[in-house]
Write a protein that holds these residues in place. Structure first.
Motif, mmCIF file in Angstrom:
data_model
loop_
_atom_site.group_PDB
_atom_site.id
_atom_site.type_symbol
_atom_site.label_atom_id
_atom_site.label_comp_id
_atom_site.label_asym_id
_atom_site.label_seq_id
_atom_site.Cartn_x
_atom_site.Cartn_y
_atom_site.Cartn_z
ATOM 1 N N GLU A 174 0.823 -1.095 -0.084
ATOM 2 C CA GLU A 174 -0.071 0.143 0.010
ATOM 3 C C GLU A 174 0.906 1.254 0.017
ATOM 4 O OE1 GLU A 174 -3.883 -1.055 0.817
ATOM 5 O OE2 GLU A 174 -2.383 -2.007 -0.444
ATOM 6 N N ARG A 175 2.257 1.075 0.291
ATOM 7 C CA ARG A 175 2.980 2.267 0.447
ATOM 8 C C ARG A 175 3.512 3.137 -0.769
ATOM 9 N NH1 ARG A 175 8.691 2.214 2.882
ATOM 10 N NH2 ARG A 175 9.119 4.323 2.707
ATOM 11 N N ILE A 176 3.056 3.925 -1.140
ATOM 12 C CA ILE A 176 3.408 4.585 -2.319
ATOM 13 C C ILE A 176 4.783 5.379 -2.489
ATOM 14 C CG2 ILE A 176 2.723 6.780 -3.669
ATOM 15 C CD1 ILE A 176 0.066 6.131 -3.579
ATOM 16 N N ILE A 177 5.608 5.143 -3.124
ATOM 17 C CA ILE A 177 6.953 5.713 -3.149
ATOM 18 C C ILE A 177 7.094 6.956 -4.320
ATOM 19 C CG2 ILE A 177 9.290 5.148 -3.507
ATOM 20 C CD1 ILE A 177 8.097 3.657 -1.220
ATOM 21 N N GLN A 178 6.562 6.703 -5.433
ATOM 22 C CA GLN A 178 6.580 7.677 -6.387
ATOM 23 C C GLN A 178 4.774 8.083 -6.698
ATOM 24 O OE1 GLN A 178 9.172 5.603 -7.699
ATOM 25 N NE2 GLN A 178 10.964 7.201 -6.892
ATOM 26 N N ASP A 179 4.523 9.199 -6.691
ATOM 27 C CA ASP A 179 3.287 9.762 -6.802
ATOM 28 C C ASP A 179 3.093 10.510 -7.960
ATOM 29 O OD1 ASP A 179 0.586 10.188 -6.570
ATOM 30 O OD2 ASP A 179 0.874 11.480 -4.723
ATOM 31 N N ASN A 180 2.781 9.725 -9.083
ATOM 32 C CA ASN A 180 2.144 10.305 -10.297
ATOM 33 C C ASN A 180 3.356 11.548 -11.012
ATOM 34 O OD1 ASN A 180 0.628 11.070 -12.670
ATOM 35 N ND2 ASN A 180 -0.326 12.598 -11.496
ATOM 36 N N ILE A 181 4.469 10.898 -11.117
ATOM 37 C CA ILE A 181 5.649 11.629 -11.521
ATOM 38 C C ILE A 181 5.838 11.634 -13.059
ATOM 39 C CG2 ILE A 181 6.858 11.490 -9.384
ATOM 40 C CD1 ILE A 181 8.904 9.910 -10.596
ATOM 41 N N GLU A 233 22.385 12.430 -22.933
ATOM 42 C CA GLU A 233 22.824 13.007 -21.704
ATOM 43 C C GLU A 233 23.281 12.126 -20.677
ATOM 44 O OE1 GLU A 233 19.395 16.416 -20.674
ATOM 45 O OE2 GLU A 233 18.559 14.361 -20.489
ATOM 46 N N ILE A 234 24.013 12.738 -19.669
ATOM 47 C CA ILE A 234 24.386 12.097 -18.415
ATOM 48 C C ILE A 234 23.467 12.687 -17.338
ATOM 49 C CG2 ILE A 234 25.963 11.675 -16.613
ATOM 50 C CD1 ILE A 234 28.335 11.892 -18.487
ATOM 51 N N PHE A 235 22.368 11.699 -16.939
ATOM 52 C CA PHE A 235 21.058 12.319 -16.087
ATOM 53 C C PHE A 235 21.392 11.716 -14.969
ATOM 54 C CE2 PHE A 235 16.830 12.142 -14.949
ATOM 55 C CZ PHE A 235 16.160 13.522 -15.631
ATOM 56 N N ALA A 236 21.227 12.336 -13.882
ATOM 57 C CA ALA A 236 21.205 11.776 -12.503
ATOM 58 C C ALA A 236 19.824 11.913 -11.644
ATOM 59 C CB ALA A 236 22.008 12.772 -11.450
ATOM 60 N N LEU A 237 19.482 10.816 -11.002
ATOM 61 C CA LEU A 237 18.505 10.557 -10.081
ATOM 62 C C LEU A 237 19.110 10.933 -8.713
ATOM 63 C CD1 LEU A 237 16.788 7.330 -11.430
ATOM 64 C CD2 LEU A 237 16.382 9.578 -12.136
ATOM 65 N N LEU A 238 18.508 12.070 -8.360
ATOM 66 C CA LEU A 238 19.078 12.520 -6.950
ATOM 67 C C LEU A 238 17.726 12.538 -5.835
ATOM 68 C CD1 LEU A 238 21.108 15.749 -7.731
ATOM 69 C CD2 LEU A 238 21.874 13.382 -7.516
ATOM 70 N N GLY A 239 18.115 12.424 -4.506
ATOM 71 C CA GLY A 239 17.026 12.583 -3.541
ATOM 72 C C GLY A 239 17.791 11.886 -2.287
ATOM 73 N N ASP A 263 24.628 16.221 -16.623
ATOM 74 C CA ASP A 263 23.972 17.257 -17.823
ATOM 75 C C ASP A 263 22.720 17.795 -16.888
ATOM 76 O OD1 ASP A 263 25.985 17.113 -19.915
ATOM 77 O OD2 ASP A 263 24.975 15.057 -20.272
ATOM 78 N N ARG A 264 21.824 16.762 -16.773
ATOM 79 C CA ARG A 264 20.723 17.392 -16.077
ATOM 80 C C ARG A 264 20.196 16.382 -14.999
ATOM 81 N NH1 ARG A 264 15.674 17.933 -18.163
ATOM 82 N NH2 ARG A 264 15.860 15.764 -19.462
ATOM 83 N N MET A 265 19.341 16.625 -14.174
ATOM 84 C CA MET A 265 18.994 15.762 -13.177
ATOM 85 C C MET A 265 17.422 16.101 -12.800
ATOM 86 S SD MET A 265 20.661 18.014 -9.982
ATOM 87 C CE MET A 265 21.852 19.233 -11.229
ATOM 88 N N ILE A 266 17.042 14.894 -11.931
ATOM 89 C CA ILE A 266 15.713 15.239 -11.028
ATOM 90 C C ILE A 266 16.238 15.034 -9.736
ATOM 91 C CG2 ILE A 266 14.008 14.563 -13.008
ATOM 92 C CD1 ILE A 266 13.869 11.918 -11.508
ATOM 93 N N ILE A 267 15.295 15.730 -8.810
ATOM 94 C CA ILE A 267 15.800 15.727 -7.312
ATOM 95 C C ILE A 267 14.202 14.948 -6.664
ATOM 96 C CG2 ILE A 267 16.161 16.704 -5.438
ATOM 97 C CD1 ILE A 267 17.771 18.821 -6.674
ATOM 98 N N LYS A 280 7.689 12.007 -2.632
ATOM 99 C CA LYS A 280 6.959 11.097 -3.810
ATOM 100 C C LYS A 280 6.884 11.921 -4.948
ATOM 101 C CE LYS A 280 4.331 8.772 -0.218
ATOM 102 N NZ LYS A 280 3.850 9.366 1.057
ATOM 103 N N LYS A 281 7.529 13.283 -5.044
ATOM 104 C CA LYS A 281 7.490 13.683 -6.285
ATOM 105 C C LYS A 281 8.843 14.239 -6.764
ATOM 106 C CE LYS A 281 2.602 14.753 -6.189
ATOM 107 N NZ LYS A 281 1.819 14.111 -7.031
ATOM 108 N N VAL A 282 8.479 14.775 -8.322
ATOM 109 C CA VAL A 282 10.001 15.503 -8.748
ATOM 110 C C VAL A 282 9.845 16.834 -8.363
ATOM 111 C CG1 VAL A 282 11.166 16.149 -10.853
ATOM 112 C CG2 VAL A 282 10.075 13.779 -10.540
#
Ligand code: ADP
Ligand code: MG
Length: 248
Positions: A21-28, A36-42, A215-219, A223-225
């Motif tokens: 039931e536990r949401i980790i990402q909510d509608n991103i 690109e060299i793209f990073a996932l941060l958080g 080059d670019r990233m998301i943080i 649960k959101k970007v």
């Protein structure tokens, strides 16, 4: 500003992920462009690995789409999914080398499994990848427990690249490396991107990597970007970049 036609290699659309039931990402939603060299941060536990896993067939989304090279990977037939997997190279966080196989055998593994090349050709290709990741020929006969942390990562990288993927996924590639090895690894990734024309998606919390090669990233946050863009974009949105990055 320079205008160019940019092709997406990954497009995440309205993605929700969860464990029970536990949401980790909510509608991103976000895109990764070709080359690109793209990073996932958080922060720790923000869902970086979960998100990466939805792109490499390890974690099915609860809702939404992960489109790679134009296709929704979670709605492919088994045959089409296998074909798609051959486009994706993955280096896991802990290298995941087989300890009973030597370096060359580890690199040869995907070639043995997925190609019909002769043993001689497979060996030649494995040697080529060994050298492309900056290792000497003599390393071929060593076993994983005889390698430094930086060498393990390089061998894992050679194995991830063995089938010439279009997209390379890296989970925390510089974690556990000393600063000098970490910067050498960053340089290698940049060189390979140029040489091979691949796109690179990496989970990292190494801020030197973010400043040096991304080059670019998301943080990811709550649960959101929280942010999507380049470091230059981010600089215009925060008071002190260093303070901000330390807080992620
Ligand atoms: N297989 C799993 N089953 C249940 N919960 C999980 C599983 N994997 C990760 N989680 C939980 O999901 C959240 C996000 O984990 P993860 O994607 O590993 O975060 P990160 O890589 O950003 O540290 C964490 O709270 C973690 O405990
Ligand atoms: Mg993780």
């Amino acid at each position: 500003m320079e205008s160019k036609i940019t092709e997406s290699v990954v497009e995440v659309r309205n993605l929700t992920t969860s464990y029970k039931e536990r949401i980790i990402q909510d509608n991103i939603s976000f895109r990764i462009y070709k080359g690109e060299i793209f990073a996932l941060l958080g922060g720790s536990g923000s869902g970086k690995s979960t998100l990466l896993n939805t792109m490499i067939f390890l974690k099915a989304p609860t809702h939404g789409e992960v489109r790679i090279l134009g296709k929704n990977i979670w709605s492919l037939s088994p045959e089409a999914a296998l074909e798609m997997k051959l486009n994706l190279g993955v280096l896991f966080q802990f290298g995941a080398l087989f300890s009973s196989l030597n370096v060359l055998e580890n690199i040869m593994l995907p070639l043995r499994e997925y190609t019909h090349f002769s043993q001689k050709n497979i060996q030649e290709l494995a040697f080529m990848w060994l050298m492309r990741v900056g290792l000497k020929k003599e390393v071929a006969n060593l076993y994983p427990n005889e390698l430094s942390g930086g060498m393990v990562k390089r061998v894992g990288l050679a194995r991830a690249l063995a089938l010439s993927p279009k997209i390379l996924f890296l989970d925390e590639p510089t974690s556990g490396l000393d600063p000098s090895s970490a910067r050498h690894f960053d340089t290698l990734i940049t060189q390979l991107r140029g040489l091979l024309g691949i796109s690179v998606v990496m989970v990292t919390h190494d801020m030197e990597s973010v400043k040096g090669v991304v080059d670019r990233m998301i943080i990811l946050k709550d649960k959101k970007v929280f942010f999507e863009g380049s470091l230059a974009n981010l600089k215009t949105q925060v008071e002190s970049l260093d303070v901000f990055l330390e807080q992620i």
